[in-house]
Design a protein around this motif. Structure first.
Motif, short mmCIF file in Angstrom:
data_model
loop_
_atom_site.label_atom_id
_atom_site.label_comp_id
_atom_site.label_asym_id
_atom_site.label_seq_id
_atom_site.Cartn_x
_atom_site.Cartn_y
_atom_site.Cartn_z
N LEU A 183 20.13 16.08 -19.91
CA LEU A 183 20.64 15.09 -18.97
C LEU A 183 22.04 14.62 -19.38
N SER A 184 22.82 14.25 -18.40
CA SER A 184 24.15 13.69 -18.64
C SER A 184 24.30 12.39 -17.87
N GLU A 185 25.38 11.67 -18.11
CA GLU A 185 25.59 10.40 -17.43
C GLU A 185 25.65 10.61 -15.92
N PRO A 186 24.86 9.87 -15.15
CA PRO A 186 24.84 10.04 -13.69
C PRO A 186 26.20 9.73 -13.06
N LYS A 187 26.54 10.51 -12.06
CA LYS A 187 27.82 10.34 -11.36
C LYS A 187 27.63 9.79 -9.95
N SER A 188 26.38 9.57 -9.55
CA SER A 188 26.08 9.03 -8.22
C SER A 188 24.70 8.39 -8.27
N TRP A 189 24.34 7.68 -7.19
CA TRP A 189 23.01 7.08 -7.12
C TRP A 189 21.93 8.17 -7.13
N ASP A 190 22.18 9.25 -6.39
CA ASP A 190 21.21 10.34 -6.37
C ASP A 190 21.04 10.94 -7.76
N ASP A 191 22.13 11.05 -8.51
CA ASP A 191 22.04 11.54 -9.89
C ASP A 191 21.18 10.61 -10.74
N LEU A 192 21.36 9.30 -10.54
CA LEU A 192 20.60 8.33 -11.32
C LEU A 192 19.10 8.45 -11.03
N ILE A 193 18.75 8.57 -9.75
CA ILE A 193 17.34 8.72 -9.37
C ILE A 193 16.80 10.05 -9.90
N GLY A 194 17.60 11.10 -9.82
CA GLY A 194 17.18 12.39 -10.36
C GLY A 194 16.93 12.35 -11.85
N THR A 195 17.80 11.64 -12.56
CA THR A 195 17.63 11.47 -14.01
C THR A 195 16.34 10.72 -14.31
N ALA A 196 16.09 9.66 -13.55
CA ALA A 196 14.87 8.88 -13.75
C ALA A 196 13.63 9.72 -13.48
N LYS A 197 13.66 10.54 -12.45
CA LYS A 197 12.52 11.40 -12.14
C LYS A 197 12.24 12.38 -13.27
N THR A 198 13.29 12.99 -13.79
CA THR A 198 13.13 13.95 -14.89
C THR A 198 12.51 13.28 -16.11
N LEU A 199 13.00 12.10 -16.46
CA LEU A 199 12.45 11.39 -17.62
C LEU A 199 10.98 11.05 -17.42
N LYS A 200 10.65 10.60 -16.22
CA LYS A 200 9.25 10.23 -15.94
C LYS A 200 8.34 11.45 -16.05
N GLU A 201 8.82 12.58 -15.56
CA GLU A 201 8.04 13.81 -15.65
C GLU A 201 7.81 14.23 -17.09
#
Length: 442
Positions: A183-201
């Motif tokens: 994962l890298s630092e999110p560049k958009s809201w969608d990136d942030l949600i995608g990062t959160a989903k990956t971590l939860k998984e």
């Protein structure tokens, strides 16, 4: 090492930054009584005592930063070494209890000689009630910019506090966990949600978050919201009455606060700052929305924590950091040892104090010209100069009864308890602001 300056956002004040219960930002009730303020800037016996002679005077000093007690010992020792006849008795209280304790003491004329002052409207209300000593003649106060002093300037134009620090809020993250999962630092809201989903998984709590303490909710919203309204252009429209809190951009900010719920810990509604802080520094959670004032504590709790932060991505492809001038220190107008208290505030306006503060707490001092070498502090300070927006609820909407800031906090708690919809939260906030904010009354 960098020299920091204050960044002005158009028509409003703001600071570049760093600081807080948690923060500092919990606005409490205004005192009901009033008194007569004395004349400030006097450091001799005519102002309430004398630092000369052999008699030692103990000056009481109250704060809402329990976690700063050890650090202040070192700072106070430096002052007492140069002023052996003055002893500073530093007593901090839990941030969420501080306002009530302080207001009760001031109303009964048993308040401390020196008090930590909430920024902007809550602190100004104490001055209006006659509890604070004007500091316009205090040596060193003229070195602060008008924008910084605005956080402790009364409606009468007088200065009532020596500014302490410049704060920012952002999203801290665990670099090790991000790297382990690509994962890298999110560049958009969608990136942030995608990062959160990956971590939860992966079985990792995406956000260390709790809704038990209201001030944490307005602080978190202060980080998320500027991403929807792209920072200062919308803020200027709000301040000029060209937009209000029912605007689509603000509504979306509340909806996004709800959109994050699946990525919060179980039973998050009952978690407080200590709970969420622990989830982050024990590496059970990967991200933590909080202020610059948390940095030093997190590093002490886990020196091996691979910590970094990122500013909030905005809809227009940029990033934004939320900033404000945090608590100042004031002198009680009825201080038992006013001259000695003023002497300590004079010390707080010096570069010596600023450097001690910045190095001890890893925060940006409000004293001009202070330098620091901590890379994360530098990063915060740089972004606060180039990508900053004000903490809207603290800087501009901490008035009303209850304040609009408190209204937002209460409504967000209601939303997280499934009692209010995002649209109902917005209605509550707008109703509060319209009851007192002049541009909304046109």
């Amino acid at each position: 090492m960098r020299r920091f300056r204050i960044h002005r956002f158009g028509s409003m004040m703001l600071a570049g930054l760093l600081l807080l219960a948690g923060c500092s930002g919990n606005a409490g009730p205004s005192p009901a009584d009033s008194g007569q303020t004395g004349q400030s800037g006097q450091t001799g016996s005519s102002a309430g005592g004398s630092t000369g002679g052999g008699e030692q005077v103990t000056v009481s000093m109250h704060s809402w930063r329990v976690e700063d007690a050890e650090g202040y010992k070192k700072i106070i020792e430096a002052f007492e070494k140069e002023n052996p006849n003055i002893k500073i008795d530093f007593k901090p209280f839990k941030a969420t209890e501080y306002n009530t304790i302080l207001n009760t003491a001031l109303q009964s004329e048993s308040g401390p000689d020196i008090l930590q002052l909430r920024p902007y409207a809550p602190g100004v209300s104490l001055a209006e009630a006659g509890h604070l000593e004007p500091l316009d003649n205090l040596p060193g106060i003229q070195n602060f910019s008008k924008d910084v002093l605005a956080a402790a300037t009364g409606k009468d134009g007088k200065v009532y506090g020596v500014p302490l620090s410049l704060n920012s809020t952002q999203i801290y993250y665990n670099k090790k966990l991000f790297e382990q999962h690509g994962l890298s630092e999110p560049k958009s809201w969608d990136d942030l949600i995608g990062t959160a989903k990956t971590l939860k998984e992966k079985g990792i709590i995406p956000f260390a978050f709790g809704a038990k303490e209201g001030w944490l909710l307005s602080l978190s919203h202060g980080v998320i919201a500027p991403g929807t309204y792209n920072g200062n252009a919308f803020v200027n429209k709000i301040l000029q009455g060209q937009a209000d809190f029912t605007s689509p951009e603000f509504v979306q900010s509340i909806q996004r606060m709800q959109e994050l719920v699946p990525y919060f810990p179980e039973n998050f509604a009952g978690l407080d700052l200590n709970d969420t802080r622990t989830l982050f520094f024990t590496e059970k959670a990967a991200m933590f929305i909080n202020g610059s004032f948390e940095l030093e504590g997190l590093q002490k709790m886990n020196p091996d924590l691979a910590i970094d932060f990122f500013p909030m991505p905005t809809e227009d492809g940029n990033t934004v950091l939320t900033t404000w001038v945090d608590g100042s220190y004031a002198v009680n107008s009825k201080a038992k040892h006013k001259a000695e208290a003023l002497k300590f505030l004079e010390f707080m306006a010096t570069k010596q104090f600023g450097e001690l503060f910045a190095n001890e707490f890893k925060r940006i001092s409000a004293v001009p010209g202070v330098q620091t070498s901590d890379p994360l502090v530098n990063k915060m300070a740089e972004l606060s100069q180039s990508n900053a927006t004000p903490y809207l609820m603290v800087v501009h909407f901490a008035e009303g009864n209850p304040t609009t800031k408190q209204t937002l906090e209460n409504a967000l708690q209601g939303m997280y308890l499934n009692k209010l919809t995002p649209e109902q939260v917005v209605d509550e906030v707008q109703k509060s602001a319209a009851s007192w904010f002049p541009p909304f009354k046109k």
